[in-house]
Design a protein around this motif. Structure first.
Motif, PDB file in Angstrom:
ATOM      1  N   GLN A  31     -56.115 -28.492 -38.093  1.00 57.05           N
ATOM      2  CA  GLN A  31     -56.111 -27.096 -37.652  1.00 57.05           C
ATOM      3  C   GLN A  31     -57.426 -26.738 -36.973  1.00 57.05           C
ATOM      4  OE1 GLN A  31     -56.955 -24.177 -40.551  1.00 57.05           O
ATOM      5  NE2 GLN A  31     -55.785 -22.544 -39.569  1.00 57.05           N
ATOM      6  N   ASP A  62     -63.516 -22.917 -44.626  1.00 54.51           N
ATOM      7  CA  ASP A  62     -62.422 -21.970 -44.361  1.00 54.51           C
ATOM      8  C   ASP A  62     -62.957 -20.719 -43.674  1.00 54.51           C
ATOM      9  OD1 ASP A  62     -60.690 -23.703 -45.592  1.00 54.51           O
ATOM     10  OD2 ASP A  62     -60.524 -22.564 -47.455  1.00 54.51           O
ATOM     11  N   ARG A  85     -64.595 -30.321 -43.202  1.00 56.83           N
ATOM     12  CA  ARG A  85     -63.222 -30.659 -43.590  1.00 56.83           C
ATOM     13  C   ARG A  85     -62.934 -32.145 -43.396  1.00 56.83           C
ATOM     14  NH1 ARG A  85     -59.481 -25.530 -41.435  1.00 56.83           N
ATOM     15  NH2 ARG A  85     -59.763 -24.268 -43.326  1.00 56.83           N
ATOM     16  N   ASP A 145     -55.683 -29.199 -42.666  1.00 56.35           N
ATOM     17  CA  ASP A 145     -56.771 -28.254 -42.391  1.00 56.35           C
ATOM     18  C   ASP A 145     -57.768 -28.834 -41.392  1.00 56.35           C
ATOM     19  OD1 ASP A 145     -55.595 -26.536 -44.125  1.00 56.35           O
ATOM     20  OD2 ASP A 145     -57.066 -26.735 -45.732  1.00 56.35           O
ATOM     21  N   ARG A 163     -53.031 -20.701 -41.379  1.00 57.03           N
ATOM     22  CA  ARG A 163     -52.350 -21.986 -41.511  1.00 57.03           C
ATOM     23  C   ARG A 163     -50.900 -21.869 -41.052  1.00 57.03           C
ATOM     24  NH1 ARG A 163     -56.189 -21.854 -45.600  1.00 57.03           N
ATOM     25  NH2 ARG A 163     -57.430 -23.768 -45.818  1.00 57.03           N
TER      26      ARG A 163
END
Length: 554
Positions: free
Chosen positions: A240, A197, A227, A237, A453
Motif C-alpha cells: 500500500q 501507519d 513496513r 501494508d 486499506r
C-alpha cells in the motif's frame, strides 16, 4: 559617622541574610519557588523563571498532600514558559506528561489541540518526525469529511484540523529526505508500525496537495522502509505504501525510483498470488505507464501482452462477447458528464433499496440516496456486487458503509447549491448518482480516502465486481481545482470493468465509456490497443471533438 557605618554594615548583613533565606526558601518551599517563577515569568524572563518552576513542581510532587489538579495546571504553565523561552525538550516532556495524566480530562478540547500542535512544532524543530506524524494523523482523522472538501454537511470546524496539518508540512519536508535516507524515528514516540501507519496517512494527504510532493515523499519513503523491514516486502501494508509513494516519485521526476517500487510490488504480488493471477493487472498497468513516460514503448507493450494473456487464460478468448447493445440501451455503460448530460426528468427504471441486499448504510434506509439501480447484468446485479465488494474489502479498524447512491435531479441541485463554489459536486444532470449506478463509500463514517486499506483493496478488486473509479487522480471532470474522489465508484458490470482494466485508457473512465463500442469491437476482433501505435479509440474521440469545435466555429 561611626554610627552610620554600623548601620550600613547592619543593613548589608540583613540583606545578605534575607537573600540567603529567600534562596533557601525557594529551594525547599514549593510556594516560594512558584512565587519566584510567576514573578520572573510575568516580567518576561521565561529562561530564568523555568528553573524555579521546575523546582516547585518537583517539590510538590514529593509532597503527599499536594492536590494533583493544582500541580497539573501549574505543570502546563511551566511547559508554556519552556515553550516561550526555555528548553524545547523540557517543554515537550511536560506537555506530554500533562496530556497523559488523569487530570488531562479537565482540559478543554482547544487546549489539548494547541498542546499537541506545540509538541509537533517543537519536535520537528529538533529534527524528530515520529511524534509529529502521530499527531498529524490524529488531526486528519478528526478532519472527517473536510479532507474530501465536500459539503454534505457543515465542516468548518473540521477544516481547522487540515489547517494545522498544512502548517506542519514545511517541518516534515526539512526533517525527512524525499529518498528516505537519514530518517530520524524516535522510538519513544510509539510503536514503529504505529508510526509507519501515521506517516502513511499524513504522507498520503500531502500527496494530494500541489506543493506537498516532497513532504509526502519523505513521509511515505520512511513509512515504506519501516513496513518493509518489520512486515516484509510482500505484506499488504508495505505494498500500500509503495503504491502511494511511486506516483509521488513520478511527480518529482524520479521515474527510476517509481519504476523500482512498481517492480517490487509486481514481484511481491506475483510471489503471493501466482504469475497468472488477474490481480497482477493493476501493477502491470502502473509499471507499463512508467515505461511509456520513459519512452520505452516496446517494453510497455510487452507487459500489456502479458496482461492480455493472463486475462485470456482466466476468462477465455471471448471474454467480452456478452457486452451487447442491451447494456447501453438500459444506460448501464453510458457516460455521464458535462458532455453527456442526463435529462432533468430522468429516473432509473429499476431502483431498489440497498438495505434489502444487506449493504451496510451510513444513513437511514428510507433516505433517497440509499436506493440504487438493480442493474441486472452478466448474471449479477449492482447491489449484490456492491455487498460482495464491501465484504471483501472490510478489515479490522475500517467499517465500510454506503454514503450515497441514487440522487434525483432535484437532490443534486440542492447539494450543488450547498456546495457553492467548491466545485466538488457535479452540476445537476451531469452526476452518475442520478443514473443510479454510482456509490459513494464511507470508511468509519467519513468519505473513503486513498490512504485507507479499503481503498487499496478496491483498487485491486473493484473491477471483478463490476466497478470502476469515476474520478481518478488528475481528472478534470468537475470544475473544482481538485476533483479526485477515491470514494466514488461506478457500476458498469464485470465485463466492461474487465475491458477497462485490460485495454482502457488508464485514468480516463468517461472517455472510455464514451467510445466503449470501439474498445469492444477491437477486443472481440483481437485488435487490442498497441502502445507503440497509439490508442485508436481515444484518437477517434479527439478527432470527433475537434470536428465539432470547428463546426461550432463556422
Amino acid at each position: 559617622m561611626r554610627g552610620h557605618h554600623v548601620l550600613a554594615v547592619s543593613f548589608v548583613a540583613l540583606a545578605a541574610i534575607y537573600v540567603v533565606l529567600f534562596n533557601t526558601s525557594t529551594r525547599i518551599e514549593p510556594d516560594a519557588a512558584w512565587s519566584r517563577f510567576e514573578s520572573l515569568s510575568a516580567a518576561g524572563y521565561d529562561g530564568r523563571a523555568v528553573v524555579h518552576g521546575d523546582r516547585a513542581l518537583r517539590l510538590w510532587r514529593e509532597m503527599a498532600d499536594a492536590a494533583p489538579r493544582d500541580v497539573h495546571s501549574r505543570q502546563l504553565e511551566v511547559a508554556d514558559a519552556h515553550y516561550r523561552g526555555g528548553k524545547p525538550m523540557r517543554a515537550i516532556e511536560e506537555y506530554a506528561a500533562a496530556l497523559s495524566s488523569a487530570q488531562a480530562a479537565s482540559l478543554t478540547d482547544d487546549r489539548r489541540i494547541e498542546i499537541r500542535r506545540r509538541i509537533a512544532e517543537l519536535d520537528l524543530a529538533q529534527g524528530n518526525a515520529a511524534r509529529p506524524a502521530l499527531i498529524a494523523a490524529r488531526f486528519l482523522e478528526r478532519s472527517g469529511d473536510a479532507l474530501a472538501n465536500h459539503k454534505d454537511r457543515e465542516s468548518e470546524g473540521e477544516q481547522r484540523f487540515l489547517d494545522l496539518v498544512d502548517a506542519m508540512r514545511p517541518g516534515f519536508t526539512d526533517v525527512l529526505p524525499a529518498d528516505g535516507s537519514g530518517r530520524r524515528i524516535d522510538s519513544r514516540a510509539g510503536n514503529s508500525l504505529e508510526i509507519a501507519d501515521a506517516m502513511t496517512t499524513v504522507g498520503g494527504y500531502y500527496a494530494l496537495e500541489a506543493d506537498g510532493a516532497y513532504a509526502a515523499a519523505g513521509l511515505l519513503s520512511s513509512a515504506h522502509s519501516i513496513r518493509e523491514s518489520q512486515l516484509g516486502p510482500d505484506h499488504a501494508d508495505t505494498i500500500q505504501t509503495a503504491l502511494l509513494l511511486a506516483p509521488v516519485y513520478e511527480r518529482i521526476d524520479r521515474l527510476s525510483d517509481a519504476e523500482d517500487l512498481y517492480e517490487q510490488v509486481f514481484q511481491a504480488v506475483e510471489r503471493t498470488k501466482g504469475s497468472n493471477n488477474p490481480e497482477l493487472s493493476l501493477y502491470i498497468r502502473l509499471l507499463s505507464g512508467i515505461y511509456e513516460k520513459q519512452g520505452r514503448l516496446t517494453e510497455a507493450e510487452a507487459l500489456n501482452r502479458h496482461m492480455r494473456q493472463i486475462f485470456r487464460d482466466a476468462f477465455g478468448a471471448r471474454r467480452y462477447a456478452a457486452n451487447r447493445s442491451r447494456d447501453r440501451l438500459f444506460d448501464i455503460n453510458r457516460p455521464v458528464s458535462a458532455s453527456f448530460p442526463l435529462e432533468a426528468d430522468y429516473i432509473p427504471p429499476d431502483l431498489v433499496r440497498a438495505a434489502d441486499f444487506g449493504i451496510p448504510l451510513s444513513k437511514s434506509p428510507t433516505v433517497e440516496e440509499m436506493q440504487m439501480r438493480l442493474a441486472k447484468i452478466d448474471g449479477t446485479s449492482m447491489p449484490e456486487s456492491l455487498a460482495g465488494l464491501l465484504e471483501a474489502c472490510s478489515s479490522e479498524g475500517e467499517r465500510l458503509t454506503l454514503r450515497s447512491a441514487y440522487r434525483s435531479h432535484r437532490t443534486q441541485r440542492v447539494l450543488h447549491r450547498i456546495n457553492k463554489d467548491k466545485g466538488t459536486v457535479a452540476d445537476p444532470g451531469t452526476s452518475e448518482h442520478q443514473l443510479g449506478l454510482a456509490a459513494d463509500i464511507d470508511v468509519n463514517r467519513r468519505f473513503m480516502r486513498a490512504t485507507d486499506r479499503a481503498y487499496s483493496c478496491f483498487e485491486k478488486k473493484a473491477w471483478q465486481y463490476g466497478f470502476i473509479l469515476s474520478f481518478p487522480q488528475g481528472n478534470t471532470y468537475l470544475p473544482g481545482a481538485d476533483s479526485y474522489e477515491p470514494w466514488h465508484w461506478r457500476f458498469v458490470g464485470p465485463r466492461t470493468a474487465l475491458l477497462y482494466r485490460e485495454i482502457g485508457p488508464w485514468g480516463m473512465p468517461q472517455e472510455f465509456l464514451s467510445v466503449l463500442p470501439c474498445y469492444e469491437e477491437r477486443a472481440l476482433s483481437g485488435l487490442f490497443v498497441d502502445r507503440e501505435r497509439g490508442d485508436i479509440c481515444i484518437e477517434s474521440l479527439t478527432q470527433s471533438a475537434s470536428s465539432e469545435s470547428e463546426e461550432r466555429g463556422t
